[in-house]
Design a protein around this motif. Structure first.
Motif, PDB file in Angstrom:
ATOM      1  N   GLY A   1       0.785  -1.234   0.000  1.00  0.00           N
ATOM      2  CA  GLY A   1       0.000   0.000   0.000  1.00  0.00           C
ATOM      3  C   GLY A   1       0.815   1.282   0.000  1.00  0.00           C
ATOM      4  N   LEU A   2       2.142   1.199   0.096  1.00  0.00           N
ATOM      5  CA  LEU A   2       2.946   2.423   0.156  1.00  0.00           C
ATOM      6  C   LEU A   2       2.895   3.219  -1.149  1.00  0.00           C
ATOM      7  N   ARG A   3       2.821   2.506  -2.274  1.00  0.00           N
ATOM      8  CA  ARG A   3       2.703   3.212  -3.556  1.00  0.00           C
ATOM      9  C   ARG A   3       1.421   4.039  -3.603  1.00  0.00           C
ATOM     10  N   ASN A   4       0.336   3.454  -3.081  1.00  0.00           N
ATOM     11  CA  ASN A   4      -0.926   4.189  -3.043  1.00  0.00           C
ATOM     12  C   ASN A   4      -0.815   5.418  -2.141  1.00  0.00           C
ATOM     13  N   LEU A   5      -0.091   5.257  -1.022  1.00  0.00           N
ATOM     14  CA  LEU A   5       0.088   6.385  -0.103  1.00  0.00           C
ATOM     15  C   LEU A   5       0.891   7.497  -0.775  1.00  0.00           C
ATOM     16  N   GLU A   6       1.962   7.124  -1.450  1.00  0.00           N
ATOM     17  CA  GLU A   6       2.782   8.122  -2.141  1.00  0.00           C
ATOM     18  C   GLU A   6       1.955   8.874  -3.176  1.00  0.00           C
ATOM     19  N   GLN A   7       1.145   8.156  -3.921  1.00  0.00           N
ATOM     20  CA  GLN A   7       0.314   8.798  -4.936  1.00  0.00           C
ATOM     21  C   GLN A   7      -0.704   9.731  -4.305  1.00  0.00           C
ATOM     22  N   LEU A   8      -1.278   9.305  -3.186  1.00  0.00           N
ATOM     23  CA  LEU A   8      -2.247  10.139  -2.480  1.00  0.00           C
ATOM     24  C   LEU A   8      -1.597  11.440  -2.005  1.00  0.00           C
ATOM     25  N   LEU A   9      -0.385  11.349  -1.466  1.00  0.00           N
ATOM     26  CA  LEU A   9       0.314  12.543  -0.980  1.00  0.00           C
ATOM     27  C   LEU A   9       0.600  13.509  -2.124  1.00  0.00           C
TER      28      LEU A   9
END
Length: 459
Positions: free
Chosen positions: A367-375
């Protein structure tokens, strides 16, 4: 020193392919003549055309130091507007130092940090805003910061500021003429006309001031605080985002007692991440201090990452801390999805409907890729548009703009209060002077010295 010929190493002092020694000043060409030898001719570099490159040898008392390429730039067509010589030599630290020592021995003095750019400013080659943009470009840590610095380097800020100064100067010139020669200059209705001009300049200055926060974020990074209850996985998240084991991670609650900061780049955005102590009631004095610092850091942050342990029953933070969620850009992170999940996304969304939510496992990176994209989306959504936008990224410039805005507000007040016209001129001049500080038209010598002292050697 302003009339001396200066020299410095313009490249980093580490083994590399080439190094550059820069010389600038009235005797730059004479200095290079004393130490340069052409392999096959007796040509003097001082007699060669400007903006030419020459292969040759640097020698000291007949002893060869290195084979070099020498670039000549004669005044005023150089960075400093002075005669300038750049020696490209092999990048060994020893040979670079020997060439610099030879240059100093034959008539140059060691440059101070930023002195080449300072001379460019003092010689009228660039204004002060462009000079500061040079250092901003050198220190840029992402593409957006570099683009912002390049815009200033091209004169975007200077051009705008000069337009404002021209408007104010025209009004002051007319006002002074009318006060000195009332028979030929009519002041009836001048207050209303001046008010319209001042409002326009005020509006444009405010637009620049509104960009200051975005400019700070681009150059310094987004101040991001990771907070949550003990053992929620805050330190693991910091380690994952930074790509290094920066924070100690154990199963013991309250391991993190103090603030731990790490600069992280996600794509072209820089985040200043701060890991904090877990928020809970505690009788431990040291932990209490850590918790207090965590709350204070959250108040100063641009972005909050609120980490919740999905494998444990949810216990909300205290009401005072949760008030920050409405004041700050906050992302809710549901962590430990690799374990048996006790808290669902639906439960968290029901309690915090306004907060964007991302589920991750800081342990295995899920899920870190999704978090980076969200930021990234949060950062750019309506906040920053670099298409032809001028950004103020310098605190000194921001303060000067604010001073000008305050002085123009005084002009408006004088007009509204029906004060005599000569009252206008004082505040108009203050605004004009404050704007001049940005481009260096009116700035004290000690401030100039302080600005350029922050530069690196050789620039």
């Amino acid at each position: 020193m302003e009339h001396a010929t200066i020299a410095a190493i313009a490249t980093a002092m580490s083994p590399s392919g080439i190094s550059i020694i820069r010389i600038s000043g009235p005797d730059a060409l004479q200095v290079i003549d004393r130490i340069y030898q052409s392999p096959n001719t007796k040509k003097k570099l001082s007699e060669q055309p400007s903006h030419t490159v020459h292969y040759g040898l640097i020698c000291e008392d007949g002893v060869l130091i290195d084979e070099v390429m020498v670039l000549l730039m004669k005044a005023p067509h150089s960075y400093t507007a002075e005669d300038t010589v750049e020696i490209d030599c092999h990048g060994g630290m020893l040979v670079t130092r020997r060439i610099l020592e030879t240059v100093l021995k034959h008539g140059a003095v060691l440059a101070e940090p930023g002195e080449f750019t300072k001379r460019a400013f003092l010689n009228g080659r660039i204004d002060l805003s462009r000079a500061e943009a040079v250092m901003d470009l050198i220190e840029a840590e992402n593409q957006y910061a570099a683009e912002s610095a390049l815009q200033q380097l091209r004169g975007s800020v200077a051009e705008q500021v000069q337009k404002y100064r021209d408007v104010l100067l025209d009004e002051m010139a007319f006002l002074e003429s009318a006060l000195d020669d009332p028979e030929h200059f009519e002041l009836d209705g001048f207050g209303e006309q001046l008010s319209e001009k001042v409002k326009e300049v005020q509006s444009q200055i405010q637009q620049l001031l509104d960009t200051a926060e975005n400019g700070r974020v681009l150059t310094e990074g987004i101040r991001t605080v990771i907070l949550g209850r003990p053992n929620a996985g805050k330190s693991s998240l910091l380690n994952q985002l930074s790509g290094a084991e920066r924070a100690i991670v154990t199963e013991i609650e309250g391991t993190t007692r103090d603030l731990l900061e790490e600069k992280v780049r996600l794509g072209e955005i820089t985040f200043l991440l701060t890991d904090t102590a877990g928020l809970r009631e505690s009788d431990n004095v040291v932990e209490q201090i850590g918790i207090s610092r965590a709350v204070e850091a959250s108040r100063q942050a641009d972005l909050l990452l609120y980490v919740v342990d999905a494998s444990q029953s949810f216990v909300p933070l205290d009401e005072e801390t949760e008030k920050l969620f409405a004041e700050k850009c906050t992302v809710l992170i549901r962590n430990k999805t690799d374990l048996k999940e006790v808290v669902s996304e639906a439960q968290l969304q029901e309690r915090y409907p306004a907060l964007p939510l991302c589920s991750i496992s800081a342990k295995d990176g899920t899920g870190l890729r999704n978090l980076e994209q969200l930021l990234k989306e949060l950062f750019f959504q309506g906040k920053v548009d670099l298409n032809n936008q001028i950004l103020i990224s310098n605190l000194r410039q921001k303060e000067a703009l604010q001073e000008a805005a305050d002085s123009l507000a005084m002009v408006q007040r004088s007009i509204e209060d029906g004060m005599p016209e000569d009252f206008y001129s004082v505040d108009l001049m203050d605004a004009y002077t404050s704007l001049g500080k940005i481009i260096g038209a009116s700035v004290e010598d000690d401030l100039v010295d302080r600005i350029f002292a922050k530069f690196c050697m050789g620039k």
